[in-house]
Design an enzyme around this catalytic site. Structure first.
Site: not given
Length: 399
Positions: A153, A172, A229, A255, A260, A283-286
């Protein structure tokens, strides 16, 4: 024929894959189940599919009397006791790539909206104000995007951001090849200080808990924007609230959250609610039609490949063996303890039972060994029980 049980309104694309493969006994549930209802639902199922809300622990596994394989129709597998399923010889598959584009698009959309102060402007218009001021509103072009976590991502976010004219830095813990013109930034503090927008794309776990804490927020450029996210545990919410309230950060978009809501009618408990410069999404990123269809297909295809051929490529808890057509009509799937002599003892036992090995594929991972064995004839139940009785054997199934 295998019985399939799918929970949490998994996309119909999964059923299309199963049907094309000849599986017709499919039971679906629109939501996650718990307790005895879940125990009853999993009985007799050889293939089970869940999403993020179904908690599949050892107690559920104990009731899954026919389970051969589990599919997580989502990215994460935190809801599954992977160790318990491994020791039971049950591979687990997920969909680590199918919603990549959906998440990346949401992140970039939020970056643009916050740079332009759209959440605040939108609220003001609804309240009856017509504030046309350009103060604090900026283009994305020419700004620096800092990406923490340059995986599937994160790297796609960077590629799309460059198309908007943004400069892309990434940090990273693993060495990653930069895509396009992105630049690796080993010094996280330097990246935080340079970035106009910081976005998080890291896994959960103790290594990433609160990596964005008060110190990290203080290191960020004044007037910067934070987007998360990835996982709710990676940002210290109280520290973020303080950074926003003080004006050090210009905005944020989240997100995911440490805790939650469990249902549509349960409100999110967060000090960030009500802030005009914060975007909060559930939590709707995907959660796009495209990504859910892709996830349905990807996981279902992996489940079918295992059920028909024993392939475990992409399993998160299991030795990986790629698809290979059977060289005979009979294939044994043998899961065993990864210990010296386990496979040689198995081969000797097969020979003693009069079974000829035509081909064999072996792979190990940690404490597990997994071998696909094509044999020349169909063994009877007594022969299978003899194989299963070996102390090194965890599981032996026949295709």
């Amino acid at each position: 024929m295998s019985r399939i049980v799918l929970f949490e309104n998994i996309n119909p694309s999964a059923q299309e894959v199963f049907a094309a493969a000849g599986y017709t006994d499919i039971q679906t549930y629109p939501a996650a189940l718990t307790g005895q209802s879940l125990f009853d639902a999993v009985k007799g199922a050889s293939i089970i599919g869940i999403r993020s809300r179904t908690q599949f622990d050892a107690s559920v596994l104990a009731q899954s009397d026919c389970l051969r394989v589990l599919g997580c129709f989502c990215i994460g597998t935190n809801q599954v006791d992977l160790d318990a399923l491994s020791l039971a010889g049950v591979p687990v598959f997920n969909a680590p790539f199918s919603n990549t584009r959906s998440v990346a698009e949401l992140v970039l959309a939020e970056a643009i909206l916050l740079l332009r102060r759209i959440p605040e402007k939108n609220a003001r218009v609804h309240e009856g104000y017509w504030d046309k001021s350009a103060e604090g509103a900026y283009e994305a072009r020419g700004k620096t995007l800092g990406i923490i976590g340059y995986g599937n991502i994160g790297s796609q976010v960077g590629t799309l951001a460059e198309l908007l004219g943004m400069r892309v830095l990434f940090h990273d813990v693993e060495s990653k090849l930069p895509l396009s013109n992105a630049q690796v930034c080993p010094d996280l503090q330097r990246m935080l200080a340079e970035a106009d927008v910081v976005t998080l794309h890291v896994p959960g776990g103790t290594a990433t808990d609160n990596i964005i804490n008060a110190a990290a927020l203080a290191a960020m450029k004044k007037g910067a924007i934070l987007i998360n996210a990835s996982r709710g545990s990676v940002v210290d919410i109280d520290a973020l609230h303080a950074a926003l309230a003080s004006g050090h950060l210009a905005g944020a978009a989240l997100d995911v959250f440490p805790v939650e809501p469990k249902g549509v009618n349960e409100p999110l408990q967060s000090p960030l609610r009500g802030l005009s410069n914060v975007i909060l999404t559930p939590h709707i990123g995907g959660s796009t039609q495209e990504s859910q269809a892709n996830i349905g297909r990807e996981v279902a295809e992996k489940l079918v490949s295992f059920a028909k051929y024993g392939a475990t490529k992409g399993a998160v808890n299991f030795p990986e063996i790629s698809y290979a057509a059977s060289s005979t009509q009979v294939r044994l799937l043998h899961v065993h303890k990864n210990m010296p002599g386990a496979v040689s003892a198995l081969n000797k036992r097969l020979a003693d039972l009069g079974l000829n090995i035509v081909s064999q594929q072996l792979q190990t991972q940690g404490e597990l060994g997994y071998v696909l064995i094509d044999i020349d004839r169909l063994p009877d139940e007594a022969t299978l029980e003899s194989i299963r009785s070996d102390p090194a054997t965890i599981r032996c199934d026949l295709l």
